[in-house]
Design a protein around this motif. Structure first.
Motif, PDB file in Angstrom:
ATOM      1  N   GLN A   1      56.738 -10.689  -7.945  1.00  0.00           N
ATOM      2  CA  GLN A   1      57.764 -11.594  -8.448  1.00  0.00           C
ATOM      3  C   GLN A   1      57.983 -11.453  -9.949  1.00  0.00           C
ATOM      4  O   GLN A   1      59.024 -11.868 -10.463  1.00  0.00           O
ATOM      5  CB  GLN A   1      57.384 -13.051  -8.141  1.00  0.00           C
ATOM      6  CG  GLN A   1      56.119 -13.522  -8.837  1.00  0.00           C
ATOM      7  CD  GLN A   1      55.752 -14.945  -8.506  1.00  0.00           C
ATOM      8  OE1 GLN A   1      56.346 -15.881  -9.014  1.00  0.00           O
ATOM      9  NE2 GLN A   1      54.778 -15.104  -7.611  1.00  0.00           N
ATOM     10  N   PHE A   2      57.024 -10.876 -10.670  1.00  0.00           N
ATOM     11  CA  PHE A   2      57.161 -10.756 -12.117  1.00  0.00           C
ATOM     12  C   PHE A   2      57.987  -9.540 -12.527  1.00  0.00           C
ATOM     13  O   PHE A   2      58.240  -9.336 -13.716  1.00  0.00           O
ATOM     14  CB  PHE A   2      55.777 -10.694 -12.765  1.00  0.00           C
ATOM     15  CG  PHE A   2      54.947 -11.925 -12.511  1.00  0.00           C
ATOM     16  CD1 PHE A   2      55.313 -13.153 -13.047  1.00  0.00           C
ATOM     17  CD2 PHE A   2      53.821 -11.879 -11.700  1.00  0.00           C
ATOM     18  CE1 PHE A   2      54.559 -14.298 -12.800  1.00  0.00           C
ATOM     19  CE2 PHE A   2      53.068 -13.019 -11.456  1.00  0.00           C
ATOM     20  CZ  PHE A   2      53.444 -14.226 -12.006  1.00  0.00           C
ATOM     21  N   GLY A   3      58.379  -8.743 -11.557  1.00  0.00           N
ATOM     22  CA  GLY A   3      59.249  -7.620 -11.857  1.00  0.00           C
ATOM     23  C   GLY A   3      58.580  -6.490 -12.607  1.00  0.00           C
ATOM     24  O   GLY A   3      59.257  -5.640 -13.200  1.00  0.00           O
ATOM     25  N   ARG A   4      57.274  -6.434 -12.621  1.00  0.00           N
ATOM     26  CA  ARG A   4      56.539  -5.365 -13.293  1.00  0.00           C
ATOM     27  C   ARG A   4      56.048  -4.361 -12.266  1.00  0.00           C
ATOM     28  O   ARG A   4      56.012  -4.623 -11.068  1.00  0.00           O
ATOM     29  CB  ARG A   4      55.350  -5.940 -14.075  1.00  0.00           C
ATOM     30  CG  ARG A   4      55.714  -7.053 -15.039  1.00  0.00           C
ATOM     31  CD  ARG A   4      56.737  -6.607 -16.077  1.00  0.00           C
ATOM     32  NE  ARG A   4      57.113  -7.705 -16.955  1.00  0.00           N
ATOM     33  CZ  ARG A   4      56.516  -7.959 -18.110  1.00  0.00           C
ATOM     34  NH1 ARG A   4      55.512  -7.199 -18.521  1.00  0.00           N
ATOM     35  NH2 ARG A   4      56.914  -8.963 -18.865  1.00  0.00           N
ATOM     36  N   SER A   5      55.657  -3.198 -12.742  1.00  0.00           N
ATOM     37  CA  SER A   5      55.120  -2.186 -11.836  1.00  0.00           C
ATOM     38  C   SER A   5      53.804  -2.678 -11.229  1.00  0.00           C
ATOM     39  O   SER A   5      53.005  -3.344 -11.901  1.00  0.00           O
ATOM     40  CB  SER A   5      54.887  -0.872 -12.585  1.00  0.00           C
ATOM     41  OG  SER A   5      53.861  -1.017 -13.550  1.00  0.00           O
ATOM     42  N   VAL A   6      53.602  -2.369  -9.964  1.00  0.00           N
ATOM     43  CA  VAL A   6      52.357  -2.712  -9.284  1.00  0.00           C
ATOM     44  C   VAL A   6      51.849  -1.449  -8.594  1.00  0.00           C
ATOM     45  O   VAL A   6      52.452  -0.960  -7.640  1.00  0.00           O
ATOM     46  CB  VAL A   6      52.557  -3.832  -8.242  1.00  0.00           C
ATOM     47  CG1 VAL A   6      51.222  -4.194  -7.612  1.00  0.00           C
ATOM     48  CG2 VAL A   6      53.196  -5.064  -8.875  1.00  0.00           C
ATOM     49  N   GLU A   7      50.752  -0.904  -9.114  1.00  0.00           N
ATOM     50  CA  GLU A   7      50.164   0.301  -8.547  1.00  0.00           C
ATOM     51  C   GLU A   7      49.063  -0.090  -7.562  1.00  0.00           C
ATOM     52  O   GLU A   7      48.288  -1.013  -7.814  1.00  0.00           O
ATOM     53  CB  GLU A   7      49.592   1.177  -9.655  1.00  0.00           C
ATOM     54  CG  GLU A   7      50.646   1.666 -10.649  1.00  0.00           C
ATOM     55  CD  GLU A   7      50.036   2.338 -11.849  1.00  0.00           C
ATOM     56  OE1 GLU A   7      49.899   3.584 -11.831  1.00  0.00           O
ATOM     57  OE2 GLU A   7      49.688   1.615 -12.811  1.00  0.00           O
ATOM     58  N   VAL A   8      49.007   0.627  -6.449  1.00  0.00           N
ATOM     59  CA  VAL A   8      48.074   0.313  -5.365  1.00  0.00           C
ATOM     60  C   VAL A   8      46.969   1.365  -5.307  1.00  0.00           C
ATOM     61  O   VAL A   8      47.235   2.570  -5.350  1.00  0.00           O
ATOM     62  CB  VAL A   8      48.818   0.256  -4.019  1.00  0.00           C
ATOM     63  CG1 VAL A   8      47.856  -0.044  -2.878  1.00  0.00           C
ATOM     64  CG2 VAL A   8      49.941  -0.776  -4.066  1.00  0.00           C
ATOM     65  N   GLN A   9      45.717   0.894  -5.214  1.00  0.00           N
ATOM     66  CA  GLN A   9      44.571   1.791  -5.081  1.00  0.00           C
ATOM     67  C   GLN A   9      44.617   2.905  -6.139  1.00  0.00           C
ATOM     68  O   GLN A   9      44.538   4.096  -5.826  1.00  0.00           O
ATOM     69  CB  GLN A   9      44.512   2.364  -3.669  1.00  0.00           C
ATOM     70  CG  GLN A   9      44.192   1.341  -2.597  1.00  0.00           C
ATOM     71  CD  GLN A   9      42.809   0.713  -2.778  1.00  0.00           C
ATOM     72  OE1 GLN A   9      41.846   1.394  -3.101  1.00  0.00           O
ATOM     73  NE2 GLN A   9      42.721  -0.596  -2.579  1.00  0.00           N
ATOM     74  N   LYS A  10      44.718   2.500  -7.374  1.00  0.00           N
ATOM     75  CA  LYS A  10      44.805   3.444  -8.492  1.00  0.00           C
ATOM     76  C   LYS A  10      43.401   3.885  -8.917  1.00  0.00           C
ATOM     77  O   LYS A  10      42.490   3.064  -9.007  1.00  0.00           O
ATOM     78  CB  LYS A  10      45.515   2.796  -9.678  1.00  0.00           C
ATOM     79  CG  LYS A  10      45.642   3.692 -10.916  1.00  0.00           C
ATOM     80  CD  LYS A  10      46.357   2.966 -12.036  1.00  0.00           C
ATOM     81  CE  LYS A  10      46.385   3.797 -13.318  1.00  0.00           C
ATOM     82  NZ  LYS A  10      47.158   5.034 -13.146  1.00  0.00           N
ATOM     83  N   THR A  11      43.244   5.167  -9.188  1.00  0.00           N
ATOM     84  CA  THR A  11      41.978   5.694  -9.685  1.00  0.00           C
ATOM     85  C   THR A  11      42.025   5.767 -11.209  1.00  0.00           C
ATOM     86  O   THR A  11      42.941   6.368 -11.779  1.00  0.00           O
ATOM     87  CB  THR A  11      41.694   7.084  -9.107  1.00  0.00           C
ATOM     88  OG1 THR A  11      41.592   6.992  -7.678  1.00  0.00           O
ATOM     89  CG2 THR A  11      40.394   7.649  -9.658  1.00  0.00           C
ATOM     90  N   ILE A  12      41.062   5.131 -11.862  1.00  0.00           N
ATOM     91  CA  ILE A  12      40.977   5.103 -13.316  1.00  0.00           C
ATOM     92  C   ILE A  12      39.751   5.906 -13.736  1.00  0.00           C
ATOM     93  O   ILE A  12      38.632   5.646 -13.258  1.00  0.00           O
ATOM     94  CB  ILE A  12      40.884   3.652 -13.831  1.00  0.00           C
ATOM     95  CG1 ILE A  12      42.150   2.876 -13.437  1.00  0.00           C
ATOM     96  CG2 ILE A  12      40.679   3.616 -15.342  1.00  0.00           C
ATOM     97  CD1 ILE A  12      42.093   1.403 -13.774  1.00  0.00           C
ATOM     98  N   ALA A  13      39.958   6.873 -14.599  1.00  0.00           N
ATOM     99  CA  ALA A  13      38.876   7.758 -15.037  1.00  0.00           C
ATOM    100  C   ALA A  13      37.731   6.943 -15.622  1.00  0.00           C
ATOM    101  O   ALA A  13      37.935   6.058 -16.447  1.00  0.00           O
ATOM    102  CB  ALA A  13      39.406   8.748 -16.070  1.00  0.00           C
ATOM    103  N   GLY A  14      36.523   7.260 -15.220  1.00  0.00           N
ATOM    104  CA  GLY A  14      35.344   6.584 -15.731  1.00  0.00           C
ATOM    105  C   GLY A  14      35.038   5.266 -15.056  1.00  0.00           C
ATOM    106  O   GLY A  14      34.006   4.644 -15.338  1.00  0.00           O
TER     107      GLY A  14
END
Length: 284
Positions: free
Chosen positions: A199-212
């Motif tokens: 609802q906030f109109g921002r990007s929402v990434e699913v199951q994202k891998t973050i280094a480290g």
């Protein structure tokens, strides 16, 4: 024929008295099998293997087969909390019985069921996953249906072709939900959290891998991490310490991590949306 139990009784459908007799079983043997517990008598002329799950047996006792959210739950698919058995019954069928006793009519003992009247195709005792999901559109809120579809996709119970079929069969007003489906979600609450923060109109990434750090459930606006915690996977001090180390690693990389529990997402979703709204305001 599908799988059978140790006594040769089908596990995926009911069997009639005539079928039992045609297989060479005597009346006395049928009676003894029911008494000894390896054959279950659901209602007149309907017998089941003793190995079938209890919801299946109760649906057959009512006079139909397991359907809708009850069928999905048996498959391991996420569904919103329910209290009653959902049963598909042929419109030509009559004399529905209580799930608890074939001697009582449905609804006379306080143990009712949700009956879905439609043609019963095939002889399996549980509807297929796609049909169960289609029926669930009338018994769950839209967000919950999306969560069920995500869950079924993630588990491999349905595929993208099945999703296309599902949305071709539902009323047109529901077809806009198709774009919200994402089988990468690993739990129902994760899907619901994703839909809440959209609802906030921002990007929402699913199951994202973050280094480290590793894989996280959701990333909003590129920097707010949402981890949907459940009691089963985060109980005990060792898992909690591991989560705290991850949160610190995320903070060191410029992320803010919030951890709503599954119960919070289901019962007090505003706790999550208020937190995300405040964080976005601070960033601005």
């Amino acid at each position: 024929m599908g799988d059978v139990d140790a006594f040769g009784i089908p596990l995926d459908r009911s069997i009639s008295f005539q079928e039992l007799r045609g297989a060479g079983t005597t009346r006395a043997q049928i009676r003894d099998a029911v008494r000894e517990g390896w054959l279950r008598h659901a209602r007149r002329d309907v017998y089941l293997s003793a190995d079938v799950p209890e919801p299946v047996f109760r649906a057959q006792r009512v006079g139909g087969r397991l359907d809708c959210v009850s069928a999905l739950e048996l498959m391991g698919v996420y569904v919103h909390k329910r209290s009653r058995l959902h049963v598909q019954v042929d419109p030509r069928h009559a004399r529905l019985r209580s799930p608890l006793s074939r001697a009582r009519r449905l609804g006379t003992d306080g143990e009712s069921a949700v009956v879905h009247w439609r043609d019963v195709r095939g002889d399996r005792h549980t509807v297929d996953p796609a049909s169960a999901i289609v029926q669930s559109f009338g018994c769950q809120e839209p967000r919950q249906v999306v969560a069920s579809i995500d869950s079924a996709l993630h588990l491999g119970i349905i595929d993208q072709d099945d999703v296309d079929e599902i949305f071709a069969r539902v009323p047109r007003r529901f077809r806009r939900l198709r774009r919200l489906v994402d089988g990468r979600a690993e739990s129902g609450p994760e899907t619901l959290a994703r839909l809440l923060v959209r609802q906030f109109g921002r990007s929402v990434e699913v199951q994202k891998t973050i280094a480290g750090v590793g894989r996280v459930d959701l990333v909003v606006d590129g920097w707010i991490v949402i981890e949907c915690d459940s009691r089963a996977h985060h109980s005990g001090w060792t898992p909690q310490e591991r989560d705290r180390l991850r949160d610190l690693a995320l903070a060191a990389r410029g992320y803010v991590c919030i951890r709503p529990t599954a119960n919070m997402i289901l019962t007090t979703p505003r706790v999550l949306t208020d937190a995300v709204r405040a964080l976005l305001a601070l960033r601005r």
